[in-house]
Enzyme design. Structure first.
Site, PDB file in Angstrom:
ATOM      1  N   GLU A  81      -3.576  -1.069   4.808  1.00 17.68           N
ATOM      2  CA  GLU A  81      -3.107   0.185   5.394  1.00 17.68           C
ATOM      3  C   GLU A  81      -4.059   0.668   6.483  1.00 17.68           C
ATOM      4  O   GLU A  81      -5.259   0.768   6.292  1.00 17.68           O
ATOM      5  CB  GLU A  81      -2.940   1.251   4.309  1.00 17.68           C
ATOM      6  CG  GLU A  81      -1.896   0.890   3.254  1.00 17.68           C
ATOM      7  CD  GLU A  81      -0.471   0.799   3.813  1.00 17.68           C
ATOM      8  OE1 GLU A  81      -0.251   1.197   4.971  1.00 17.68           O
ATOM      9  OE2 GLU A  81       0.415   0.328   3.062  1.00 17.68           O
ATOM     10  N   ARG A  91       9.503  11.179  -2.817  1.00 11.93           N
ATOM     11  CA  ARG A  91      10.874  10.711  -3.038  1.00 11.93           C
ATOM     12  C   ARG A  91      11.291  10.923  -4.486  1.00 11.93           C
ATOM     13  O   ARG A  91      12.441  11.222  -4.791  1.00 11.93           O
ATOM     14  CB  ARG A  91      10.921   9.218  -2.674  1.00 11.93           C
ATOM     15  CG  ARG A  91      12.247   8.524  -2.819  1.00 11.93           C
ATOM     16  CD  ARG A  91      12.114   7.037  -2.461  1.00 11.93           C
ATOM     17  NE  ARG A  91      11.171   6.322  -3.319  1.00 11.93           N
ATOM     18  CZ  ARG A  91      11.464   5.818  -4.512  1.00 11.93           C
ATOM     19  NH1 ARG A  91      12.669   5.933  -5.023  1.00 11.93           N
ATOM     20  NH2 ARG A  91      10.543   5.177  -5.229  1.00 11.93           N
ATOM     21  N   CYS A 144       0.037   7.401  -3.245  1.00  9.47           N
ATOM     22  CA  CYS A 144      -0.895   6.447  -2.634  1.00  9.47           C
ATOM     23  C   CYS A 144      -1.455   6.994  -1.336  1.00  9.47           C
ATOM     24  O   CYS A 144      -2.674   6.997  -1.117  1.00  9.47           O
ATOM     25  CB  CYS A 144      -0.216   5.101  -2.390  1.00  9.47           C
ATOM     26  SG  CYS A 144       0.047   4.179  -3.909  1.00  9.47           S
ATOM     27  N   HIS A 167      -2.028  -1.728  -0.176  1.00  7.26           N
ATOM     28  CA  HIS A 167      -0.845  -1.782  -1.040  1.00  7.26           C
ATOM     29  C   HIS A 167      -0.615  -3.232  -1.468  1.00  7.26           C
ATOM     30  O   HIS A 167      -0.676  -4.140  -0.637  1.00  7.26           O
ATOM     31  CB  HIS A 167       0.399  -1.288  -0.281  1.00  7.26           C
ATOM     32  CG  HIS A 167       0.749   0.139  -0.565  1.00  7.26           C
ATOM     33  ND1 HIS A 167       0.840   1.096   0.418  1.00  7.26           N
ATOM     34  CD2 HIS A 167       1.050   0.778  -1.738  1.00  7.26           C
ATOM     35  CE1 HIS A 167       1.178   2.261  -0.140  1.00  7.26           C
ATOM     36  NE2 HIS A 167       1.312   2.096  -1.429  1.00  7.26           N
TER      37      HIS A 167
HETATM   38  N1  PCA Z   1       2.242   3.258  -5.769  1.00  4.64           N
HETATM   39  C1  PCA Z   1       2.712   4.558  -5.372  1.00  4.64           C
HETATM   40  C2  PCA Z   1       1.896   5.524  -6.178  1.00  4.64           C
HETATM   41  C3  PCA Z   1       1.237   4.730  -7.234  1.00  4.64           C
HETATM   42  C4  PCA Z   1       1.422   3.330  -6.851  1.00  4.64           C
HETATM   43  O1  PCA Z   1       0.935   2.347  -7.415  1.00  4.64           O
HETATM   44  C5  PCA Z   1       2.682   4.784  -3.872  1.00  4.64           C
HETATM   45  O2  PCA Z   1       2.795   3.805  -3.104  1.00  4.64           O
HETATM   46  O3  PCA Z   1       2.557   5.922  -3.432  1.00  4.64           O
END
Ligand code: PCA
Length: 205
Positions: A81, A91, A144, A167
């Site tokens: 990211e 969401r 996140c 991610h």
């Molecule tokens: N993914 C979510 C929140 C926790 C996670 O593992 C996100 O992408 O915001």
């Protein structure tokens, strides 16, 4: 030197979250995989609780590198990211039932922060390790992004510190062991202070 790697508890009805499994495995084998002590921290998927939990770990362990991990359900590649944005737009409700819409992460604070991890050096290193990877320019607007923003605003922007967010896809798309390989490569690049290669990784839209 100490590295803190966080992962999240399950959310949205899932029974596990590969971001936590990856963080845990990396911490178990920190010396072997990155040559330093790696501390894993499990964060709640709540707007109110995620940053305080990471903040507590950062205060306790005084790391030089912090990499926060989260699951991106639909992803097929590891996503490095690039930027955290100052907005909450959920969401679905978080694990505490909160669903903020169009609220700032931090009131009267900058619109965004760049990751301070060496993203392009990491991209090259993860590719070389054979794991599917890309640079992403949005971490979403859920928990996140929230913890990524708070990490950069509260901690990661100081000189001598490196922080960012990665991610990970579901384990069916990229096995957890490959996720561990990828995140270890990112951490190694950060610890090396690797210079950033000129390497195009943008998307058309
Ligand atoms: N993914 C979510 C929140 C926790 C996670 O593992 C996100 O992408 O915001």
């Amino acid at each position: 030197m100490t590295v803190v790697v966080s992962g999240f508890e399950p959310f949205d009805g899932a029974v596990d979250n590969p971001s936590w499994e990856t963080a845990e495995r990396l911490a178990e084998r920190g010396e072997e995989l990155v040559g330093e002590r790696v501390v894993a921290v499990r964060l709640p998927v709540t707007f109110g609780g995620a940053w305080p939990a990471l903040d507590a770990a950062v205060r306790e362990h005084a790391p030089t590198v912090v990499v926060a991990l989260g699951l991106a359900g639909g992803a097929t590649r590891v996503r490095l990211e690039r930027v955290a944005v100052n907005v909450r737009d959920a969401r679905i409700p978080d694990n505490a039932g909160d669903q903020p819409v169009d609220e700032p992460v931090v009131a009267a604070a900058p619109v965004g922060y760049w990751s301070t991890l060496p993203l392009k050096a990491s991209l090259a290193a993860v590719r070389a390790a054979g794991v599917p990877v890309e640079v992403s320019s949005t971490a979403g607007t859920y928990v996140c992004n929230d913890v990524f923003y708070a990490l950069m605003h509260r901690w990661g922007a100081e000189p001598g510190r490196q922080a960012g967010f990665v991610h990970v896809p579901g384990a069916d798309a990229v096995p957890v062991e490959d996720q561990v390989t990828a995140v270890a490569a990112v951490v190694r690049q950060a610890l090396l202070g690797a210079p950033e290669p000129v390497l195009a990784a943008g998307t058309e839209n």
